[in-house]
Design a protein around this motif. Structure first.
Motif, short mmCIF file in Angstrom:
data_model
loop_
_atom_site.label_atom_id
_atom_site.label_comp_id
_atom_site.label_asym_id
_atom_site.label_seq_id
_atom_site.Cartn_x
_atom_site.Cartn_y
_atom_site.Cartn_z
N SER A 57 4.23 0.61 2.11
CA SER A 57 4.17 -0.40 3.18
C SER A 57 3.86 -1.75 2.56
O SER A 57 3.19 -1.84 1.53
CB SER A 57 3.09 -0.05 4.20
OG SER A 57 3.37 1.18 4.83
N CYS A 58 4.33 -2.79 3.21
CA CYS A 58 4.06 -4.16 2.78
C CYS A 58 3.72 -4.96 4.03
O CYS A 58 4.60 -5.24 4.86
CB CYS A 58 5.27 -4.74 2.07
SG CYS A 58 5.16 -6.50 1.68
N ALA A 59 2.46 -5.30 4.17
CA ALA A 59 2.00 -6.05 5.34
C ALA A 59 2.08 -7.54 5.05
O ALA A 59 1.52 -8.01 4.05
CB ALA A 59 0.57 -5.65 5.68
N ALA A 60 2.74 -8.26 5.93
CA ALA A 60 2.91 -9.70 5.77
C ALA A 60 2.03 -10.45 6.75
O ALA A 60 1.85 -10.04 7.90
CB ALA A 60 4.36 -10.09 5.98
N SER A 61 1.48 -11.56 6.30
CA SER A 61 0.68 -12.41 7.17
C SER A 61 0.95 -13.86 6.82
O SER A 61 1.50 -14.17 5.77
CB SER A 61 -0.81 -12.10 7.04
OG SER A 61 -1.23 -12.31 5.72
N GLY A 62 0.55 -14.75 7.71
CA GLY A 62 0.80 -16.16 7.49
C GLY A 62 2.08 -16.61 8.16
O GLY A 62 2.43 -16.12 9.22
N ARG A 63 2.79 -17.54 7.55
CA ARG A 63 3.98 -18.13 8.14
C ARG A 63 5.19 -17.22 7.95
O ARG A 63 6.15 -17.55 7.27
CB ARG A 63 4.24 -19.49 7.52
CG ARG A 63 3.10 -20.47 7.77
CD ARG A 63 3.25 -21.73 6.93
NE ARG A 63 4.45 -22.49 7.22
CZ ARG A 63 4.55 -23.41 8.16
NH1 ARG A 63 3.51 -23.68 8.93
NH2 ARG A 63 5.67 -24.07 8.34
N THR A 64 5.14 -16.08 8.60
CA THR A 64 6.18 -15.07 8.40
C THR A 64 7.53 -15.50 8.95
O THR A 64 8.56 -14.94 8.60
CB THR A 64 5.78 -13.74 9.01
OG1 THR A 64 5.51 -13.93 10.40
CG2 THR A 64 4.54 -13.18 8.34
N PHE A 65 7.55 -16.52 9.83
CA PHE A 65 8.82 -16.95 10.39
C PHE A 65 9.64 -17.75 9.38
O PHE A 65 10.77 -18.09 9.61
CB PHE A 65 8.60 -17.80 11.64
CG PHE A 65 7.78 -19.03 11.40
CD1 PHE A 65 6.41 -19.01 11.59
CD2 PHE A 65 8.37 -20.21 10.98
CE1 PHE A 65 5.65 -20.14 11.39
CE2 PHE A 65 7.62 -21.35 10.76
CZ PHE A 65 6.26 -21.32 10.97
N SER A 88 0.85 -1.19 0.00
CA SER A 88 0.00 0.00 0.00
C SER A 88 0.89 1.23 0.00
O SER A 88 2.10 1.14 0.25
CB SER A 88 -0.93 0.02 1.21
OG SER A 88 -0.18 0.05 2.41
N GLY A 89 0.29 2.38 -0.28
CA GLY A 89 1.01 3.64 -0.19
C GLY A 89 1.41 4.27 -1.52
O GLY A 89 1.96 5.37 -1.54
N GLN A 122 1.15 -8.05 -4.70
CA GLN A 122 0.51 -7.78 -5.99
C GLN A 122 1.03 -6.51 -6.64
O GLN A 122 0.82 -6.28 -7.84
CB GLN A 122 -1.01 -7.69 -5.82
CG GLN A 122 -1.53 -6.34 -5.35
CD GLN A 122 -1.21 -6.04 -3.90
OE1 GLN A 122 -0.77 -6.91 -3.15
NE2 GLN A 122 -1.42 -4.80 -3.49
N GLY A 123 1.70 -5.67 -5.86
CA GLY A 123 2.28 -4.46 -6.40
C GLY A 123 1.43 -3.23 -6.16
O GLY A 123 0.20 -3.32 -6.03
#
Length: 122
Positions: A21-29, A7-8, A114-115
């Motif tokens: 900004s790039c928000a990460a979710s899921g198995r981020t480890f 976003s942004g 997605q960009g």
């Protein structure tokens, strides 16, 4: 699985600033290296900047050094790209990427957002 959402982006004038900004979710480890790439119309995808898990190691393509700053907030699972003194040649779709290693090669990254479009008018 890991999901990345940028976003942004937007339309700005030369000399202006934007923060992506790039928000990460899921198995981020599962990943430690993150990066920003960009692709302008009719051009190949280009590495912009990368950052290590701790944020202590960063690298930039020469054309953005001194103008762009990559950072990350692991507590928020968010990657940032502060872009200052934007130029028309910075116009592109900016995508964030995540992988096991920090690299300037897009082949090193497994997960992609997605960009978001950044357009800089002169």
């Amino acid at each position: 699985q890991v999901q990345l959402v940028e976003s942004g982006g937007g339309l700005v004038q030369a000399g202006d600033s934007l923060r992506l900004s790039c928000a990460a979710s899921g198995r981020t480890f599962t990943f430690s290296g993150m990066a920003w790439f960009r692709q302008a119309p009719g051009k190949e995808r280009e590495f912009v900047a990368s950052i290590s898990w701790s944020g202590g190691v960063t690298s930039y393509t020469d054309s953005v050094k001194g103008r762009f700053t990559i950072s990350r907030d692991n507590a928020k699972n968010t990657l940032y790209l502060q872009m200052n003194t934007l130029k028309p040649e910075d116009t592109a779709v900016y995508s964030c990427a995540a992988g096991r290693l920090r690299s300037s090669s897009y082949e090193s990254y497994v997960y992609w957002g997605q960009g978001t479009q950044v357009t800089v008018s002169s």
